[in-house]
Write an enzyme that holds these catalytic residues in place. Structure first.
Site, PDB file in Angstrom:
ATOM      1  N   SER A 179      -6.735   4.400   4.191  1.00  0.00           N
ATOM      2  CA  SER A 179      -5.977   3.118   3.972  1.00  0.00           C
ATOM      3  C   SER A 179      -5.144   2.947   4.778  1.00  0.00           C
ATOM      4  O   SER A 179      -4.506   3.661   5.695  1.00  0.00           O
ATOM      5  CB  SER A 179      -5.091   3.592   2.736  1.00  0.00           C
ATOM      6  OG  SER A 179      -6.146   4.190   1.467  1.00  0.00           O
TER       7      SER A 179
ATOM      8  N   HIS B 277      -4.130   2.264  14.968  1.00  0.00           N
ATOM      9  CA  HIS B 277      -5.501   1.512  14.609  1.00  0.00           C
ATOM     10  C   HIS B 277      -5.205   0.344  14.360  1.00  0.00           C
ATOM     11  O   HIS B 277      -4.791  -0.283  13.048  1.00  0.00           O
ATOM     12  CB  HIS B 277      -5.911   2.074  13.327  1.00  0.00           C
ATOM     13  CG  HIS B 277      -7.308   1.565  12.911  1.00  0.00           C
ATOM     14  ND1 HIS B 277      -8.409   1.273  13.509  1.00  0.00           N
ATOM     15  CD2 HIS B 277      -7.760   1.254  11.360  1.00  0.00           C
ATOM     16  CE1 HIS B 277      -9.219   1.112  12.867  1.00  0.00           C
ATOM     17  NE2 HIS B 277      -8.795   0.749  11.533  1.00  0.00           N
TER      18      HIS B 277
ATOM     19  N   ASN C 213       0.666  -1.188  -0.214  1.00  0.00           N
ATOM     20  CA  ASN C 213       0.159   0.011   0.144  1.00  0.00           C
ATOM     21  C   ASN C 213       0.709   1.045   0.003  1.00  0.00           C
ATOM     22  O   ASN C 213       0.439   2.345  -0.473  1.00  0.00           O
ATOM     23  CB  ASN C 213      -1.024   0.060   1.010  1.00  0.00           C
ATOM     24  CG  ASN C 213      -2.142  -0.665   1.030  1.00  0.00           C
ATOM     25  OD1 ASN C 213      -2.183  -1.205  -0.206  1.00  0.00           O
ATOM     26  ND2 ASN C 213      -2.956  -1.098   1.987  1.00  0.00           N
TER      27      ASN C 213
END
Length: 310
Positions: A119, A175, A95
């Site tokens: 993302s 996260h 990513n």
């Protein structure tokens, strides 16, 4: 706000676009995706819901990055989703290359915009975009805590039987599995959570919150969550567009707050028309601070990995 561009027309991007259009949070929603014809098809599908939801927001899509031009806000959902058994950190290497290209498009066509990162791994990629652009922390921030806090609130509602509308929660940190739900700052219509639930049930809810995304991924098997993430993004956009100055947990660049610097992770932020207007530094107790520090260490290990990715 006139124009919001969503980069990545996957399920999170599509859901976000639908909500933004329905709630008319801007005059124009643009979808950018590298897959041929996909963003145009999604945009056309959303536009055809306008008679039912009674909105006039324009929605269109393109494979051309020039669609970013004149964006007031760019929401980045692009990237490879994780599969069952994968952590958010597992998709970092693939990513980061996607996000670097997206960032270069933003710099070329929307140099005055704000960037809301979605993302994964969102903390590390928010840091990457901030470093690559050199922009101030009010303009580059990420979504994670709003989603994690909503998950925790929904679990509390299920456990107590109270309306989710009356439940306020706070989740800090990265996260991922080291996120830091803070029940001491969770209330049901102003009454502390500890008044309603014993410690063991609170601990179980905290653990379920940490695994909330993985739970959905394991159940759906072919898709990670997208309804709640899209709604969480829309809540942040609403705070910005309407200058509500809401106190929301967002991924922000830290400059000494909570004893951390040169890192991006979830903290309580005042979100308004200028983006992240300020960061609230809560007085954490010994356990909370230790958990936050551990979470920061996990994010730092991902940031260190960035140095080896070209």
């Amino acid at each position: 706000m006139k124009k919001i561009t969503i980069v990545g027309a996957g399920r999170v991007g599509e859901t976000t676009a639908q909500i933004l259009a329905e709630e008319e949070l801007c005059r124009e929603v643009a979808l950018f995706d590298v897959r041929e014809d996909v963003p145009e098809g999604i945009a056309l599908d959303i536009v055809q819901t306008a008679p039912f939801f009674e909105f006039d927001c324009a929605v269109h899509g393109s494979n051309d990055p020039r669609i970013l031009k004149d964006s007031d806000l760019v929401i980045v959902t692009a990237g490879f989703p994780r599969k069952p058994g994968m952590s958010r950190a597992d998709v970092l290497e693939s990513n980061v290359r996607v996000i670097d290209e997206v960032t270069d498009h933003i710099l070329a066509y929307a140099p005055e915009t704000m960037v809301l990162m979605v993302s994964n791994p969102v903390d590390t990629l928010t840091y990457r975009v901030a470093q690559r652009t050199g922009w101030s922390r009010n303009r580059v921030f990420g979504q994670a805590g709003v989603l994690d806090a909503s998950r925790m609130a929904s679990f509390i509602a299920q456990e107590t039987g109270f309306s989710a509308r009356d439940i306020t929660t706070m989740v800090l940190g990265g996260h991922g599995d080291t996120m830091v739900p803070v029940p001491r700052f969770c209330t049901i219509n102003g009454v502390p959570l500890s008044y309603f639930l014993p410690e063991d049930r609170v601990e179980a809810i905290m653990e379920r919150t940490r695994k909330g995304g993985a739970e959905i991924l394991a159940l759906r098997k072919n898709s990670s969550a997208y309804d709640a993430p899209g709604a969480a993004v829309a809540a942040m956009v609403d705070a910005i567009v309407n200058n509500r100055r809401r106190l929301l947990p967002c991924v922000a660049l830290l400059e000494g707050e909570y004893g951390e610097a040169d890192i991006a992770m979830g903290v309580p932020c005042v979100l308004g028309e200028k983006g992240v207007e300020s960061i609230l530094e809560l007085e954490l107790n010994e356990r909370e601070q230790a958990d936050f520090t551990q979470s920061a260490s996990a994010v730092r290990s991902e940031i260190e990995r960035l140095r080896d990715i070209r």
